[in-house]
Design a protein around this motif. Structure first.
Motif, short mmCIF file in Angstrom:
data_model
loop_
_atom_site.label_atom_id
_atom_site.label_comp_id
_atom_site.label_asym_id
_atom_site.label_seq_id
_atom_site.Cartn_x
_atom_site.Cartn_y
_atom_site.Cartn_z
N ASN A 93 0.85 -1.09 -0.10
CA ASN A 93 0.19 0.05 0.19
C ASN A 93 0.92 1.28 0.19
OD1 ASN A 93 -2.24 1.66 0.02
ND2 ASN A 93 -3.14 1.06 2.13
N GLY B 84 -1.62 6.03 0.17
CA GLY B 84 -2.42 5.96 1.28
C GLY B 84 -3.71 5.71 0.93
N HIS B 85 -4.69 5.81 1.79
CA HIS B 85 -6.16 5.57 1.62
C HIS B 85 -6.55 6.59 0.63
CE1 HIS B 85 -8.05 2.97 4.83
NE2 HIS B 85 -7.26 2.37 4.19
N ASP B 86 -6.74 5.76 -0.76
CA ASP B 86 -6.84 6.60 -1.82
C ASP B 86 -8.11 6.32 -2.65
OD1 ASP B 86 -6.35 6.59 -5.01
OD2 ASP B 86 -4.91 7.89 -4.33
#
Lengths: 211, 211
Positions: free
Chosen positions: B115, B118-120
């Motif tokens: 990953n 990041g939170h994409d």
DNA sequence: GCAATTTATTGAACATTGTTTTATTTGTCA
DNA sequence: TGACAAATAAAACAATGTTCAATAAATTGC
């Protein structure tokens, strides 16, 4: 420089395998590089390539060792449980525990690797253990339904165990990307419970896929 | 040099995604490199990094597109089948077909990726489609057992679909290392058949893992 | 229509890898 | 003791992901 003959080749192999495990145990996301392994064992890359054909060769031997351990644990569990049904539950728990308790090792094991070495002794060894695990399940299913066709049972065992494997994969993947995830133990329990219900319920019925 | 403004950024993104698909379709074992993708689209690496944060970003977008297609196919199948039971069989077949007919794309999809982003947005998009697929199955299970607790059904759906996924993974892995393997369609058919038998058979019974 | 500026695109550069090769150190044996 | 062999290190290479400065093309202002 480490003095030569400090370690035999077999010892060096062991050092390398242990170094790999140390790396993945300390950080499940760590990438294993030839240099990090070499440093972990107190040697340099050259030595690594004296003893392994390449990195994949080493990782394959690590996997083989991990599988041996896992299979050993599963055998113990199979010995110490009550009946075939209970045994299958315990085997499944054992598998999930391995994946959850040692995420780094599990990733190593479930990581797809290109086949740079041809059909190799070590590779076959690992594949054979996987096969042994299937057989373990197959044996218990046979106990559950002694009259059923053995080929059918072989298929049922592979389907069931691949399924359990799949749950571990999906859960680990969710873990990895820090997503919400269902508890692997719960999912596996549900799967085994439901699958065994179906397995016992089914009469002799065609299992061939339609069309 | 390609004249600038020959393609908009969106077009370049499309070119890149298509180039990736071309590579994996032409050779399922091919490794996707930034340079190979760039060459495939008639640009150089620099351009790639103008439009994607990194390679993983690109591959994630490819996966998102693949999942969209797969989900679309599964929706069509769900529409055109008879009852919930049949629908689940057809959904499973659809999933297996994707894996078997497009091994390169399947590998892309099932490949674990670190990953790095990041939170994409794109990542969430892909995850959401996966979630949608689960819901598709969940819906059919609900039709099969309308009175059962919805949380329980959610778990059952995830267990079942992870299981199917697992069979595809194991089969693909066997393919990859050129080992003998059982037919994925047969395994999946057995799994679904047995699982649904168990699912229908089970009365309201505790699904919680013991101990 | 032409210079200045912006910008898309390239090609070179860098770091990190797997892998091979060369150099060096160390042990062994005649 | 000195020559040889083996073990180890260190350097070198190629292929990658990634960044960045150089360049060429379009656009803008005149």
């Amino acid at each position: 420089m480490a003095r030569r003959n400090d370690h035999s080749r077999k010892q060096i192999r062991e050092l390398a395998i242990q170094a790999v495990l140390d790396v993945v145990d300390s950080d499940e996301d760590a990438t294993i590089t030839a240099r990090s392994v070499a440093k972990g064992m107190g040697y340099t890359v050259g030595t690594l390539y004296l003893v392994f054909r390449n990195l994949d060769d080493l990782l394959l031997q690590v996997n083989s060792k991990l599988l041996q351990h896992l299979y050993g644990d599963m055998n113990v569990v199979a010995q110490n449980s009550e009946g075939p049904r209970d045994t299958i539950f315990e085997l499944a728990k054992c598998y999930v525990s391995f994946a959850e308790d040692h995420p780094g090792r599990w990733q190593l094991l479930s990581h797809r690797r290109d086949n740079t070495l041809g059909h190799d002794a070590v590779e076959n060894e690992a594949d054979n253990i996987v096969e042994d695990i299937f057989v373990l399940v197959q044996t218990e299913l046979t106990r559950l339904a002694p009259t059923r066709d053995s080929k059918e049972i072989a298929i049922a065992a592979r389907a069931l165990w691949s399924a359990i494997h799949g749950i571990c994969i999906v859960t680990a993947s969710s873990h990895l990307r820090r997503r919400a995830h269902y508890d692997a133990r719960l999912l596996v329990h549900t799967l085994v419970h439901t699958y065994l219900s179906g397995f016992m319920f089914d009469k002799i019925e065609s299992l061939a896929p339609r069309s």
